[in-house]
Design a protein around this motif. Structure first.
Motif, PDB file in Angstrom:
ATOM      1  N   GLY A   3     -21.648  23.352 -52.877  1.00 49.68           N
ATOM      2  CA  GLY A   3     -20.358  23.127 -53.504  1.00 49.68           C
ATOM      3  C   GLY A   3     -19.268  22.773 -52.519  1.00 49.68           C
ATOM      4  O   GLY A   3     -19.490  22.134 -51.479  1.00 49.68           O
ATOM      5  N   VAL A   4     -18.051  23.218 -52.820  1.00 49.39           N
ATOM      6  CA  VAL A   4     -16.885  22.883 -52.007  1.00 49.39           C
ATOM      7  C   VAL A   4     -16.999  23.460 -50.605  1.00 49.39           C
ATOM      8  O   VAL A   4     -16.593  22.820 -49.629  1.00 49.39           O
ATOM      9  N   MET A   5     -17.564  24.660 -50.477  1.00 52.47           N
ATOM     10  CA  MET A   5     -17.697  25.268 -49.150  1.00 52.47           C
ATOM     11  C   MET A   5     -18.567  24.414 -48.237  1.00 52.47           C
ATOM     12  O   MET A   5     -18.234  24.178 -47.076  1.00 52.47           O
ATOM     13  N   LEU A   6     -19.695  23.934 -48.759  1.00 51.73           N
ATOM     14  CA  LEU A   6     -20.587  23.103 -47.959  1.00 51.73           C
ATOM     15  C   LEU A   6     -19.932  21.771 -47.628  1.00 51.73           C
ATOM     16  O   LEU A   6     -20.044  21.276 -46.498  1.00 51.73           O
ATOM     17  N   ALA A   7     -19.230  21.176 -48.597  1.00 56.08           N
ATOM     18  CA  ALA A   7     -18.541  19.910 -48.345  1.00 56.08           C
ATOM     19  C   ALA A   7     -17.482  20.076 -47.257  1.00 56.08           C
ATOM     20  O   ALA A   7     -17.337  19.223 -46.368  1.00 56.08           O
ATOM     21  N   PHE A   8     -16.734  21.173 -47.303  1.00 59.03           N
ATOM     22  CA  PHE A   8     -15.725  21.421 -46.282  1.00 59.03           C
ATOM     23  C   PHE A   8     -16.356  21.613 -44.905  1.00 59.03           C
ATOM     24  O   PHE A   8     -15.870  21.097 -43.895  1.00 59.03           O
ATOM     25  N   ALA A   9     -17.474  22.360 -44.864  1.00 64.27           N
ATOM     26  CA  ALA A   9     -18.146  22.609 -43.591  1.00 64.27           C
ATOM     27  C   ALA A   9     -18.597  21.302 -42.950  1.00 64.27           C
ATOM     28  O   ALA A   9     -18.400  21.087 -41.735  1.00 64.27           O
ATOM     29  N   ALA A  35     -18.979  16.032 -55.785  1.00 64.27           N
ATOM     30  CA  ALA A  35     -17.623  15.877 -56.308  1.00 64.27           C
ATOM     31  C   ALA A  35     -16.574  16.141 -55.237  1.00 64.27           C
ATOM     32  O   ALA A  35     -15.519  15.509 -55.228  1.00 64.27           O
ATOM     33  N   ALA A  36     -16.867  17.068 -54.318  1.00 62.62           N
ATOM     34  CA  ALA A  36     -15.907  17.374 -53.251  1.00 62.62           C
ATOM     35  C   ALA A  36     -15.900  16.295 -52.174  1.00 62.62           C
ATOM     36  O   ALA A  36     -14.861  16.032 -51.567  1.00 62.62           O
ATOM     37  N   LEU A  37     -17.052  15.659 -51.919  1.00 63.86           N
ATOM     38  CA  LEU A  37     -17.127  14.640 -50.873  1.00 63.86           C
ATOM     39  C   LEU A  37     -16.705  13.261 -51.370  1.00 63.86           C
ATOM     40  O   LEU A  37     -16.010  12.529 -50.657  1.00 63.86           O
ATOM     41  N   ILE A  38     -17.119  12.907 -52.582  1.00 66.50           N
ATOM     42  CA  ILE A  38     -16.834  11.573 -53.117  1.00 66.50           C
ATOM     43  C   ILE A  38     -15.731  11.705 -54.161  1.00 66.50           C
ATOM     44  O   ILE A  38     -15.982  12.037 -55.314  1.00 66.50           O
ATOM     45  N   SER A  39     -14.514  11.462 -53.730  1.00 61.54           N
ATOM     46  CA  SER A  39     -13.377  11.612 -54.646  1.00 61.54           C
ATOM     47  C   SER A  39     -13.086  10.336 -55.417  1.00 61.54           C
ATOM     48  O   SER A  39     -12.401  10.365 -56.441  1.00 61.54           O
ATOM     49  N   GLN A  40     -13.600   9.202 -54.939  1.00 57.13           N
ATOM     50  CA  GLN A  40     -13.364   7.925 -55.602  1.00 57.13           C
ATOM     51  C   GLN A  40     -14.702   7.349 -56.056  1.00 57.13           C
ATOM     52  O   GLN A  40     -15.666   7.308 -55.297  1.00 57.13           O
ATOM     53  N   GLY A  41     -14.746   6.888 -57.297  1.00 58.39           N
ATOM     54  CA  GLY A  41     -15.964   6.275 -57.806  1.00 58.39           C
ATOM     55  C   GLY A  41     -16.906   7.301 -58.408  1.00 58.39           C
ATOM     56  O   GLY A  41     -16.749   8.514 -58.227  1.00 58.39           O
ATOM     57  N   ALA A  42     -17.893   6.802 -59.127  1.00 62.67           N
ATOM     58  CA  ALA A  42     -18.888   7.658 -59.770  1.00 62.67           C
ATOM     59  C   ALA A  42     -20.251   7.065 -59.477  1.00 62.67           C
ATOM     60  O   ALA A  42     -20.829   6.367 -60.298  1.00 62.67           O
ATOM     61  N   GLN A  43     -20.756   7.332 -58.283  1.00 55.23           N
ATOM     62  CA  GLN A  43     -21.942   6.637 -57.796  1.00 55.23           C
ATOM     63  C   GLN A  43     -23.251   7.351 -58.137  1.00 55.23           C
ATOM     64  O   GLN A  43     -24.325   6.800 -57.917  1.00 55.23           O
ATOM     65  N   ILE A  44     -23.189   8.589 -58.614  1.00 56.44           N
ATOM     66  CA  ILE A  44     -24.375   9.292 -59.075  1.00 56.44           C
ATOM     67  C   ILE A  44     -24.105   9.827 -60.479  1.00 56.44           C
ATOM     68  O   ILE A  44     -22.958   9.869 -60.931  1.00 56.44           O
ATOM     69  N   VAL A  45     -25.146  10.246 -61.163  1.00 57.15           N
ATOM     70  CA  VAL A  45     -25.023  10.588 -62.585  1.00 57.15           C
ATOM     71  C   VAL A  45     -24.045  11.743 -62.846  1.00 57.15           C
ATOM     72  O   VAL A  45     -23.211  11.644 -63.754  1.00 57.15           O
ATOM     73  N   PRO A  46     -24.103  12.872 -62.103  1.00 58.73           N
ATOM     74  CA  PRO A  46     -23.126  13.930 -62.373  1.00 58.73           C
ATOM     75  C   PRO A  46     -21.684  13.456 -62.256  1.00 58.73           C
ATOM     76  O   PRO A  46     -20.818  13.889 -63.032  1.00 58.73           O
ATOM     77  N   LEU A  47     -21.406  12.554 -61.307  1.00 56.67           N
ATOM     78  CA  LEU A  47     -20.046  12.030 -61.171  1.00 56.67           C
ATOM     79  C   LEU A  47     -19.726  11.043 -62.290  1.00 56.67           C
ATOM     80  O   LEU A  47     -18.561  10.903 -62.678  1.00 56.67           O
ATOM     81  N   GLN A  48     -20.735  10.363 -62.819  1.00 54.63           N
ATOM     82  CA  GLN A  48     -20.526   9.514 -63.987  1.00 54.63           C
ATOM     83  C   GLN A  48     -20.100  10.346 -65.188  1.00 54.63           C
ATOM     84  O   GLN A  48     -19.230   9.949 -65.967  1.00 54.63           O
ATOM     85  N   ILE A  49     -20.726  11.516 -65.339  1.00 55.45           N
ATOM     86  CA  ILE A  49     -20.353  12.404 -66.445  1.00 55.45           C
ATOM     87  C   ILE A  49     -18.916  12.874 -66.279  1.00 55.45           C
ATOM     88  O   ILE A  49     -18.132  12.912 -67.240  1.00 55.45           O
ATOM     89  N   ARG A  50     -18.540  13.221 -65.050  1.00 51.75           N
ATOM     90  CA  ARG A  50     -17.151  13.622 -64.800  1.00 51.75           C
ATOM     91  C   ARG A  50     -16.182  12.498 -65.132  1.00 51.75           C
ATOM     92  O   ARG A  50     -15.142  12.718 -65.782  1.00 51.75           O
ATOM     93  N   ALA A  51     -16.528  11.278 -64.716  1.00 47.24           N
ATOM     94  CA  ALA A  51     -15.649  10.137 -64.976  1.00 47.24           C
ATOM     95  C   ALA A  51     -15.494   9.889 -66.472  1.00 47.24           C
ATOM     96  O   ALA A  51     -14.406   9.557 -66.952  1.00 47.24           O
ATOM     97  N   ALA A  52     -16.586  10.047 -67.221  1.00 50.66           N
ATOM     98  CA  ALA A  52     -16.505   9.827 -68.665  1.00 50.66           C
ATOM     99  C   ALA A  52     -15.614  10.858 -69.351  1.00 50.66           C
ATOM    100  O   ALA A  52     -14.985  10.569 -70.370  1.00 50.66           O
TER     101      ALA A  52
END
Length: 273
Positions: free
Chosen positions: A98-104, A213-230
Motif C-alpha cells: 500500500g501507501v507505506m511501501l510506495a513511500f518507502a 494507486a499511490a505510485l501512479i497518480s495520473q492515468g489508469a494503466q492497470i485494471v484496479p486503477l481503471q476501476i478507480r477512474a470509472a
C-alpha cells in the motif's frame, strides 16, 4: 462459525454482489447488458494486458527467488534462531504494501530518492534519463516483487519441508546420484506446489491496488486503477457502471486462477500426508 459466516456475508459477499451487479444496470437502475461492451474497448484491453504483464513478471521472479530462499532454509534447524527470524520477517513483509511501501520505494529510488541521488552525484548515473519510468507500469515491478518474495516463502515452504529424507536414502540405496534424486524425485514432487504458488502470486499482484494507486497518480494503466477512474473520474462521466464490469472481469480471472491453484494444492497434499 456463525459470527464468521455473518462477517463474510456482510463485508465480503454482499459488497461483491452489489459491486458486480452495478455492471448489469443503467444509471437509472434498469437492467442492461450495454456496459459489458466496455470489456472490448482498447483502453480496457490494454489495462488487462498491463495487469497480466506486471503480475506475470513479478510472480515468476518472486517465485524463483522465494524458492531459492526456501531451499536454503532447509539447511537450517526448524527451531533455530535464523529460521524463526526469516519466517517472522516473511510473514510481516508479505503484508507490507500500500501507501507505506510506495513511500518507502519513492524515498529510496524515486526521482529525489536517496539511492537515485547517490548514483547521480557520486557516479553521474541518471536512472531517470530515459523517462520517469518509476511512476508508470514498469515502476510497479520492484515494489510488487518486494512483497511477492516473502509471500512465496510462506506458501512454498511447507512443500519444501514436506520432502522426506527417506526418499533420498531410497535413491542412494538404488544407486542413484544427487542429480537423479533432484530431477526424478524433488522436481516432480515440488512442481505442483511451485506452479500453484506462481498462480497465487499472480492473483496477488493482479488484485493489488493501493501500491499502484499511490505510485501512479495520473492515468489508469492497470485494471484496479481503471476501476478507480470509472468511479471517481471528473472528466469522463457516466461510467460508474463500467467499474462493475471491470470488477466482473477481474473476478473471472481470479476464479480461474484459484480453481487451478486448488487443483494443484490437492496434488501437492498427496505428498505431504
Amino acid at each position: 462459525m456463525t459470527p464468521f459466516a455473518v462477517y463474510v456475508l456482510l463485508f465480503l459477499a454482499v459488497p461483491c454482489v452489489v459491486a458486480l451487479g452495478t455492471g448489469f444496470v443503467t444509471g437509472d437502475g434498469r437492467p442492461s447488458l450495454s456496459a459489458l461492451t466496455a470489456l472490448g474497448e482498447p483502453l480496457v484491453l490494454r489495462a488487462f494486458g498491463s495487469s497480466a504483464l506486471v503480475s506475470g513478471i513479478t510472480a515468476v521472479v518472486g517465485a524463483v527467488v522465494g524458492a531459492v530462499v526456501c531451499w536454503g532454509l532447509t539447511a537450517l534447524r526448524p527451531d533455530g534462531l535464523v529460521r524463526s527470524l526469516v519466517d517472522s520477517a516473511a510473514s510481516v513483509l508479505a503484508q507490507f504494501g500500500g501507501v507505506m511501501l510506495a513511500f518507502a520505494f519513492t524515498a529510496t529510488i524515486g526521482i529525489q530518492g536517496v539511492v537515485t541521488q547517490l548514483l547521480l552525484t557520486r557516479l553521474g548515473v541518471d536512472v531517470f534519463a530515459g523517462g520517469v519510468w518509476f511512476y508508470q507500469v514498469p515502476g510497479l515491478l520492484l515494489p510488487y516483487v518486494y512483497f511477492q518474495v516473502p509471500l512465496m516463502v510462506i506458501t512454498f515452504m511447507p512443500a519444501v519441508t514436506g520432502l522426506k529424507p527417506q526418499w533420498q536414502e531410497a535413491v542412494a540405496t538404488l544407486g542413484g546420484t544427487r542429480r537423479e534424486h533432484l530431477l526424478r524425485v524433488v522436481v516432480p514432487v515440488l512442481a505442483p506446489a511451485f506452479v500453484g504458488s506462481v498462480l497465487l502470486l499472480f492473483a496477488n499482484a493482479f488484485s493489488s491496488y493501493a501500491t499502484a494507486a499511490a505510485l501512479i497518480s495520473q492515468g489508469a494503466q492497470i485494471v484496479p486503477l481503471q476501476i478507480r477512474a470509472a468511479l471517481v473520474s471528473e472528466t469522463v462521466l457516466g461510467r460508474e457502471n463500467v467499474a462493475g464490469v471491470l470488477a466482473l472481469g477481474m473476478v473471472v480471472v481470479m476464479v480461474v486462477l484459484m480453481t487451478l491453484y486448488s487443483l494443484l494444492q490437492r496434488r501437492t497434499e498427496r505428498w505431504q500426508r
